[in-house]
Design an enzyme around this catalytic site. Structure first.
Site, short mmCIF file in Angstrom:
data_model
loop_
_atom_site.label_atom_id
_atom_site.label_comp_id
_atom_site.label_asym_id
_atom_site.label_seq_id
_atom_site.Cartn_x
_atom_site.Cartn_y
_atom_site.Cartn_z
N ASP A 46 0.85 -1.20 0.00
CA ASP A 46 0.00 0.00 0.00
C ASP A 46 0.88 1.24 0.00
O ASP A 46 1.70 1.42 0.90
CB ASP A 46 -0.88 0.01 1.26
CG ASP A 46 -1.80 1.22 1.29
OD1 ASP A 46 -2.85 1.16 0.66
OD2 ASP A 46 -1.44 2.23 1.95
N TYR A 51 2.83 10.05 -0.19
CA TYR A 51 3.90 9.51 0.67
C TYR A 51 5.28 9.81 0.08
O TYR A 51 6.29 9.61 0.74
CB TYR A 51 3.75 7.99 0.88
CG TYR A 51 2.47 7.54 1.52
CD1 TYR A 51 1.60 8.43 2.13
CD2 TYR A 51 2.10 6.19 1.52
CE1 TYR A 51 0.40 8.01 2.69
CE2 TYR A 51 0.91 5.76 2.09
CZ TYR A 51 0.07 6.67 2.66
OH TYR A 51 -1.11 6.23 3.23
N LYS A 76 -2.86 5.96 -4.20
CA LYS A 76 -4.00 6.84 -3.93
C LYS A 76 -3.87 8.19 -4.61
O LYS A 76 -2.76 8.75 -4.69
CB LYS A 76 -4.13 7.04 -2.41
CG LYS A 76 -4.07 5.74 -1.64
CD LYS A 76 -4.22 5.89 -0.13
CE LYS A 76 -3.83 4.61 0.57
NZ LYS A 76 -2.43 4.56 1.01
N HIS A 109 -7.84 9.33 -1.91
CA HIS A 109 -7.22 9.31 -0.58
C HIS A 109 -8.11 9.92 0.51
O HIS A 109 -8.21 9.39 1.62
CB HIS A 109 -5.87 10.04 -0.66
CG HIS A 109 -4.89 9.60 0.36
ND1 HIS A 109 -3.54 9.60 0.15
CD2 HIS A 109 -5.04 9.15 1.63
CE1 HIS A 109 -2.90 9.16 1.21
NE2 HIS A 109 -3.80 8.89 2.14
#
Ligand SMILES: NC(=O)c1ccc[n+]([C@@H]2O[C@H](COP(=O)([O-])OP(=O)(O)OC[C@H]3O[C@@H](n4cnc5c(N)ncnc54)[C@H](OP(=O)(O)O)[C@@H]3O)[C@@H](O)[C@H]2O)c1
Length: 302
Positions: A46, A51, A76, A109
């Protein structure tokens, strides 16, 4: 080694029950973490555009030598790309970062649009986040158009039951998965019931209660870990999987990555005991950036 447990999505695809989370894993750490995880047997990773580690995740996937079709990769769509015309470009960017031809699951997200921008956190001169006007139903409609060879399934994240109900009224395609915060302090039972009724898989994020969580320090969790001769983290992950949610524990520590993947099966009575943690002083949502972003993301408790 895990028994390879998996859940079936409403697309017919399987999502492995235990995946590797990568939020807050720095690129150089995540590269090793993904390699360690895949070697330990993980097949579900994931990540997310925000990120800022998709490239390192992708490089590790490539270097692992595991055939792409054996992996389940989720990323996402970030809040700065919610306007319908920017959704496809965001997918292109994530696929390029990951060096992948397709995603197994693409999630919205958050149900919140920032103003469309090349900046991840667009802000005004007073540092206030610039909130956009796109409704999440419009963003989801644009995501529906992505389904095909490059996106095998779509879903949403950080949605409440109320937001899911609103989404389902306009959606043509039922989300395959919803990814939300779930651990014994915040079991989200009503959301699980709603998703079961509508054949939507639920992935539990922060299944260990996130960084420095008190849930792993709970006496009942520690005692149970001793009883089963496993780690407190494994107890929490077993609780998640036995509630039919996939779990995506994050770790950059090799020994934890390996033990988090080992199967534990708790008795029904022990599951009930862990359920009681939702009445503890710490019970509730641990992750809510509403005040940071100046917008109420979770107006309803459910
Ligand atoms: N959709 C969303 O908005 C959203 C939000 C949050 C999270 N997520 C996803 O869910 C994943 C997991 O959530 P999370 O990262 O918030 O938290 P988490 O997985 O609940 O907890 C991660 C923390 O637990 C530690 N840890 C891991 N295994 C352990 C073990 N066996 N024993 C003791 N400590 C252990 C990790 O430390 P070390 O790394 O130092 O080992 C890290 O500090 C994220 O990484 C991300 O992929 C999604």
């Amino acid at each position: 080694m895990s028994s390879g447990r998996a859940f079936k999505l409403n697309t017919g695809a399987l999502i492995p029950a235990v995946g590797l989370g990568t939020w807050q894993s720095k690129p150089e750490e995540v590269y090793q973490a993904v390699l360690t995880a895949i070697k330990a047997g993980y097949r579900h990773i994931d990540t997310a555009f925000v990120y800022r580690n998709e490239a390192a995740v992708g490089k590790a996937i490539k270097d692992s030598g595991i055939p792409r079709k054996e992996l389940f990769v989720t990323t996402k769509l970030w809040n700065n790309s919610h306007s319908p015309e920017s959704v496809k470009a965001a997918l292109d960017q994530s696929l390029a970062n990951l060096q992948l031809e397709y995603l197994d699951l693409y999630l919205m997200h958050w149900p919140i649009a920032f103003q469309t921008s090349s900046r991840i956190f667009p802000r005004d001169e007073n540092k206030k986040i610039l909130i956009g006007s796109t409704d999440f139903t419009e963003t989801y409609a644009a995501m529906e158009k992505l389904l095909g060879p490059r996106v095998r399934a779509i879903g949403v994240s950080n949605f409440t039951v109320a937001n899911l109900e609103k989404l389902m009224k306009s959606a043509t395609i039922t989300p395959a998965a919803v990814q939300v915060e779930i651990h014994p302090y915040f079991p989200q039972t009503e959301l699980l019931e709603f998703c079961e009724k509508h054949n939507i898989h639920v992935t539990a994020y922060s299944p260990l209660g996130s960084t420095s969580s008190p849930v792993m320090q709970e006496k009942i969790v520690i005692d149970m870990a001793e009883k089963y001769k496993v780690s407190p983290a494994q107890v929490l992950l077993a609780w998640g999987v036995q509630r039919n949610t996939s779990v995506i524990p994050k770790s950059v520590t090799p020994s934890r990555i390996i033990s988090n993947f080992q199967d534990v099966v708790l008795t029904k009575e022990d599951i009930e005991l862990l359920n009681d943690l939702s009445k503890s002083d710490y019970a509730g949502r641990l992750l809510d950036p509403s005040s940071l972003w100046g917008v109420n993301i979770f107006p309803s408790k459910l």
